[in-house]
Design a protein around this motif. Structure first.
Motif, PDB file in Angstrom:
ATOM      1  N   ASP A  46       0.823  -1.210   0.000  1.00  0.00           N
ATOM      2  CA  ASP A  46       0.000   0.000   0.000  1.00  0.00           C
ATOM      3  C   ASP A  46       0.858   1.262   0.000  1.00  0.00           C
ATOM      4  O   ASP A  46       0.467   2.294  -0.550  1.00  0.00           O
ATOM      5  CB  ASP A  46      -0.927   0.002   1.208  1.00  0.00           C
ATOM      6  CG  ASP A  46      -2.076  -0.988   1.057  1.00  0.00           C
ATOM      7  OD1 ASP A  46      -2.238  -1.542  -0.050  1.00  0.00           O
ATOM      8  OD2 ASP A  46      -2.805  -1.207   2.042  1.00  0.00           O
ATOM      9  N   THR A  47       2.035   1.187   0.599  1.00  0.00           N
ATOM     10  CA  THR A  47       2.944   2.336   0.591  1.00  0.00           C
ATOM     11  C   THR A  47       3.398   2.640  -0.827  1.00  0.00           C
ATOM     12  O   THR A  47       3.425   3.806  -1.255  1.00  0.00           O
ATOM     13  CB  THR A  47       4.156   2.059   1.490  1.00  0.00           C
ATOM     14  OG1 THR A  47       3.708   1.844   2.832  1.00  0.00           O
ATOM     15  CG2 THR A  47       5.129   3.226   1.471  1.00  0.00           C
ATOM     16  N   LEU A  48       3.756   1.592  -1.595  1.00  0.00           N
ATOM     17  CA  LEU A  48       4.154   1.807  -2.984  1.00  0.00           C
ATOM     18  C   LEU A  48       2.984   2.328  -3.802  1.00  0.00           C
ATOM     19  O   LEU A  48       3.158   3.213  -4.648  1.00  0.00           O
ATOM     20  CB  LEU A  48       4.691   0.519  -3.596  1.00  0.00           C
ATOM     21  CG  LEU A  48       5.123   0.647  -5.064  1.00  0.00           C
ATOM     22  CD1 LEU A  48       6.274   1.635  -5.219  1.00  0.00           C
ATOM     23  CD2 LEU A  48       5.509  -0.708  -5.650  1.00  0.00           C
ATOM     24  N   PHE A  49       1.782   1.799  -3.575  1.00  0.00           N
ATOM     25  CA  PHE A  49       0.611   2.299  -4.298  1.00  0.00           C
ATOM     26  C   PHE A  49       0.476   3.809  -4.117  1.00  0.00           C
ATOM     27  O   PHE A  49       0.283   4.551  -5.087  1.00  0.00           O
ATOM     28  CB  PHE A  49      -0.663   1.603  -3.817  1.00  0.00           C
ATOM     29  CG  PHE A  49      -1.914   2.206  -4.392  1.00  0.00           C
ATOM     30  CD1 PHE A  49      -2.420   1.760  -5.593  1.00  0.00           C
ATOM     31  CD2 PHE A  49      -2.548   3.258  -3.752  1.00  0.00           C
ATOM     32  CE1 PHE A  49      -3.557   2.350  -6.146  1.00  0.00           C
ATOM     33  CE2 PHE A  49      -3.682   3.848  -4.292  1.00  0.00           C
ATOM     34  CZ  PHE A  49      -4.188   3.392  -5.496  1.00  0.00           C
ATOM     35  N   GLU A  50       0.575   4.268  -2.878  1.00  0.00           N
ATOM     36  CA  GLU A  50       0.396   5.688  -2.604  1.00  0.00           C
ATOM     37  C   GLU A  50       1.475   6.526  -3.285  1.00  0.00           C
ATOM     38  O   GLU A  50       1.192   7.599  -3.831  1.00  0.00           O
ATOM     39  CB  GLU A  50       0.401   5.919  -1.093  1.00  0.00           C
ATOM     40  CG  GLU A  50      -0.822   5.334  -0.397  1.00  0.00           C
ATOM     41  CD  GLU A  50      -0.691   5.329   1.120  1.00  0.00           C
ATOM     42  OE1 GLU A  50       0.417   5.630   1.619  1.00  0.00           O
ATOM     43  OE2 GLU A  50      -1.691   5.029   1.786  1.00  0.00           O
ATOM     44  N   ARG A  51       2.711   6.030  -3.289  1.00  0.00           N
ATOM     45  CA  ARG A  51       3.789   6.777  -3.933  1.00  0.00           C
ATOM     46  C   ARG A  51       3.568   6.869  -5.434  1.00  0.00           C
ATOM     47  O   ARG A  51       3.736   7.932  -6.044  1.00  0.00           O
ATOM     48  CB  ARG A  51       5.143   6.125  -3.626  1.00  0.00           C
ATOM     49  CG  ARG A  51       5.506   6.159  -2.150  1.00  0.00           C
ATOM     50  CD  ARG A  51       6.986   5.956  -1.891  1.00  0.00           C
ATOM     51  NE  ARG A  51       7.569   4.751  -2.425  1.00  0.00           N
ATOM     52  CZ  ARG A  51       8.234   3.852  -1.687  1.00  0.00           C
ATOM     53  NH1 ARG A  51       8.322   4.003  -0.367  1.00  0.00           N
ATOM     54  NH2 ARG A  51       8.786   2.807  -2.269  1.00  0.00           N
ATOM     55  N   LEU A  52       3.193   5.749  -6.072  1.00  0.00           N
ATOM     56  CA  LEU A  52       2.981   5.759  -7.517  1.00  0.00           C
ATOM     57  C   LEU A  52       1.771   6.603  -7.898  1.00  0.00           C
ATOM     58  O   LEU A  52       1.799   7.339  -8.892  1.00  0.00           O
ATOM     59  CB  LEU A  52       2.813   4.334  -8.036  1.00  0.00           C
ATOM     60  CG  LEU A  52       4.031   3.417  -7.908  1.00  0.00           C
ATOM     61  CD1 LEU A  52       3.690   2.025  -8.421  1.00  0.00           C
ATOM     62  CD2 LEU A  52       5.240   3.974  -8.626  1.00  0.00           C
ATOM     63  N   SER A 145       0.846  -6.239  -8.815  1.00  0.00           N
ATOM     64  CA  SER A 145      -0.368  -5.477  -8.542  1.00  0.00           C
ATOM     65  C   SER A 145      -0.304  -4.869  -7.148  1.00  0.00           C
ATOM     66  O   SER A 145       0.006  -5.564  -6.172  1.00  0.00           O
ATOM     67  CB  SER A 145      -1.607  -6.380  -8.633  1.00  0.00           C
ATOM     68  OG  SER A 145      -1.793  -6.854  -9.948  1.00  0.00           O
ATOM     69  N   VAL A 146      -0.594  -3.575  -7.054  1.00  0.00           N
ATOM     70  CA  VAL A 146      -0.685  -2.896  -5.764  1.00  0.00           C
ATOM     71  C   VAL A 146      -2.017  -2.180  -5.700  1.00  0.00           C
ATOM     72  O   VAL A 146      -2.610  -1.819  -6.716  1.00  0.00           O
ATOM     73  CB  VAL A 146       0.488  -1.914  -5.547  1.00  0.00           C
ATOM     74  CG1 VAL A 146       1.805  -2.662  -5.484  1.00  0.00           C
ATOM     75  CG2 VAL A 146       0.549  -0.858  -6.651  1.00  0.00           C
ATOM     76  N   GLY A 147      -2.499  -1.957  -4.494  1.00  0.00           N
ATOM     77  CA  GLY A 147      -3.829  -1.400  -4.315  1.00  0.00           C
ATOM     78  C   GLY A 147      -4.845  -2.501  -4.103  1.00  0.00           C
ATOM     79  O   GLY A 147      -4.513  -3.632  -3.738  1.00  0.00           O
ATOM     80  N   ALA A 148      -6.103  -2.186  -4.339  1.00  0.00           N
ATOM     81  CA  ALA A 148      -7.182  -3.142  -4.119  1.00  0.00           C
ATOM     82  C   ALA A 148      -7.110  -4.282  -5.129  1.00  0.00           C
ATOM     83  O   ALA A 148      -6.658  -4.104  -6.257  1.00  0.00           O
ATOM     84  CB  ALA A 148      -8.533  -2.435  -4.230  1.00  0.00           C
ATOM     85  N   ALA A 149      -7.545  -5.448  -4.715  1.00  0.00           N
ATOM     86  CA  ALA A 149      -7.538  -6.618  -5.597  1.00  0.00           C
ATOM     87  C   ALA A 149      -8.619  -6.485  -6.662  1.00  0.00           C
ATOM     88  O   ALA A 149      -9.747  -6.073  -6.384  1.00  0.00           O
ATOM     89  CB  ALA A 149      -7.749  -7.884  -4.787  1.00  0.00           C
ATOM     90  N   ARG A 150      -8.252  -6.826  -7.908  1.00  0.00           N
ATOM     91  CA  ARG A 150      -9.199  -6.942  -9.009  1.00  0.00           C
ATOM     92  C   ARG A 150      -8.972  -8.281  -9.694  1.00  0.00           C
ATOM     93  O   ARG A 150      -7.833  -8.751  -9.770  1.00  0.00           O
ATOM     94  CB  ARG A 150      -8.980  -5.810 -10.027  1.00  0.00           C
ATOM     95  CG  ARG A 150      -9.363  -4.421  -9.557  1.00  0.00           C
ATOM     96  CD  ARG A 150     -10.855  -4.186  -9.565  1.00  0.00           C
ATOM     97  NE  ARG A 150     -11.459  -4.293 -10.887  1.00  0.00           N
ATOM     98  CZ  ARG A 150     -11.552  -3.291 -11.759  1.00  0.00           C
ATOM     99  NH1 ARG A 150     -11.057  -2.098 -11.457  1.00  0.00           N
ATOM    100  NH2 ARG A 150     -12.143  -3.471 -12.935  1.00  0.00           N
ATOM    101  N   PRO A 151     -10.019  -8.909 -10.230  1.00  0.00           N
ATOM    102  CA  PRO A 151      -9.836 -10.184 -10.930  1.00  0.00           C
ATOM    103  C   PRO A 151      -9.054 -10.003 -12.230  1.00  0.00           C
ATOM    104  O   PRO A 151      -9.359  -9.114 -13.026  1.00  0.00           O
ATOM    105  CB  PRO A 151     -11.266 -10.646 -11.208  1.00  0.00           C
ATOM    106  CG  PRO A 151     -12.130  -9.850 -10.295  1.00  0.00           C
ATOM    107  CD  PRO A 151     -11.436  -8.546 -10.105  1.00  0.00           C
ATOM    108  N   LEU A 152      -8.059 -10.855 -12.437  1.00  0.00           N
ATOM    109  CA  LEU A 152      -7.407 -11.008 -13.733  1.00  0.00           C
ATOM    110  C   LEU A 152      -7.889 -12.329 -14.307  1.00  0.00           C
ATOM    111  O   LEU A 152      -7.696 -13.387 -13.681  1.00  0.00           O
ATOM    112  CB  LEU A 152      -5.889 -11.003 -13.593  1.00  0.00           C
ATOM    113  CG  LEU A 152      -5.126 -11.229 -14.906  1.00  0.00           C
ATOM    114  CD1 LEU A 152      -5.190  -9.978 -15.782  1.00  0.00           C
ATOM    115  CD2 LEU A 152      -3.680 -11.609 -14.662  1.00  0.00           C
ATOM    116  N   LEU A 153      -8.506 -12.280 -15.485  1.00  0.00           N
ATOM    117  CA  LEU A 153      -9.030 -13.476 -16.124  1.00  0.00           C
ATOM    118  C   LEU A 153      -8.104 -13.907 -17.249  1.00  0.00           C
ATOM    119  O   LEU A 153      -7.549 -13.067 -17.962  1.00  0.00           O
ATOM    120  CB  LEU A 153     -10.428 -13.214 -16.696  1.00  0.00           C
ATOM    121  CG  LEU A 153     -11.470 -12.597 -15.759  1.00  0.00           C
ATOM    122  CD1 LEU A 153     -12.815 -12.495 -16.469  1.00  0.00           C
ATOM    123  CD2 LEU A 153     -11.586 -13.378 -14.471  1.00  0.00           C
TER     124      LEU A 153
END
Length: 209
Positions: A46-52, A145-153
């Motif tokens: 989550d720290t990397l998500f916020e920085r990006l 992937s960073v941040g909230a989870a999303r499905p990858l199909l």
């Protein structure tokens, strides 16, 4: 950039770092393709998500589709092999992936592409990374992937087989190898469910998009 993002207490408590790639587990698919998964490869994601989210110069793009120009339903940024990356952790991740997979791939990972999925309305349709050498050669694409989870199909390109679903976020890694870009497709579908933002970080070798 405002994100509407709420970091998890668990991720926020961890130092930012990479776990050993030796823990990745491979699944052999049809047609010479394979994937490897390593949940939580990046700690403190989550720290990397916020920085990006704040530091990357995100771009909204438009593309021609069905004889008209439409908005790309996500924000984008691409870093070529000679570009400075927006965070030193991305340099560290690219080096770790090259060290681990380089002998099998036959070359290092070179470029880094980023996609910002702001909410459930953002998506990417079924596709393979077949621009350039990916259309004719076996290769690898690694996605952190960073941040909230999303499905990858994932599904076979000929549609003869089952669809595979993995929810990726919070530092999860997937590596797609072998013929995967030519013989399989992957997508992040839209959803009406309330979901937080996610950033996908794609590491590719030279000449693959």
């Amino acid at each position: 950039m405002p994100t509407g993002w709420q970091a998890s207490l668990f991720d926020a408590a961890e130092a930012v770092g990479l776990r050993p790639l030796t823990a990745a587990r491979r699944t052999v698919l049809d047609h010479g393709a394979w994937i490897e998964l390593l949940p939580g490869w990046l700690t403190g994601a989550d720290t990397l998500f916020e920085r990006l989210a704040e530091q990357v110069p995100w771009q909204a793009e438009r593309r021609h589709m069905y004889d008209r120009e439409v908005d790309v339903p996500r924000l984008l940024c691409f870093y070529g092999e000679d570009d400075d990356l927006p965070d030193p952790l991305l340099d560290e991740a690219r080096t770790a992936l090259s060290d681990h997979y380089g002998a099998e791939l036959g070359e290092p990972f070179r470029t880094v592409g980023l996609c910002y999925y702001r909410d459930g309305r953002d998506s990417v349709t079924w596709h393979g990374d077949r621009i350039g050498r990916g259309s004719t050669e076996d290769t690898m694409v690694a996605i952190l992937s960073v941040g909230a989870a999303r499905p990858l199909l994932l599904r076979p390109r000929d549609h003869h087989g089952r669809t595979i679903r993995h929810a990726l976020g919070h530092g999860d890694l997937i590596v797609m190898g072998g013929s995967c870009q030519r013989t399989w497709e992957h997508a992040v579908p839209k959803t009406n469910r309330p979901v937080g933002p996610r950033i996908s970080i794609q590491f590719r070798p030279r000449g693959v998009r």
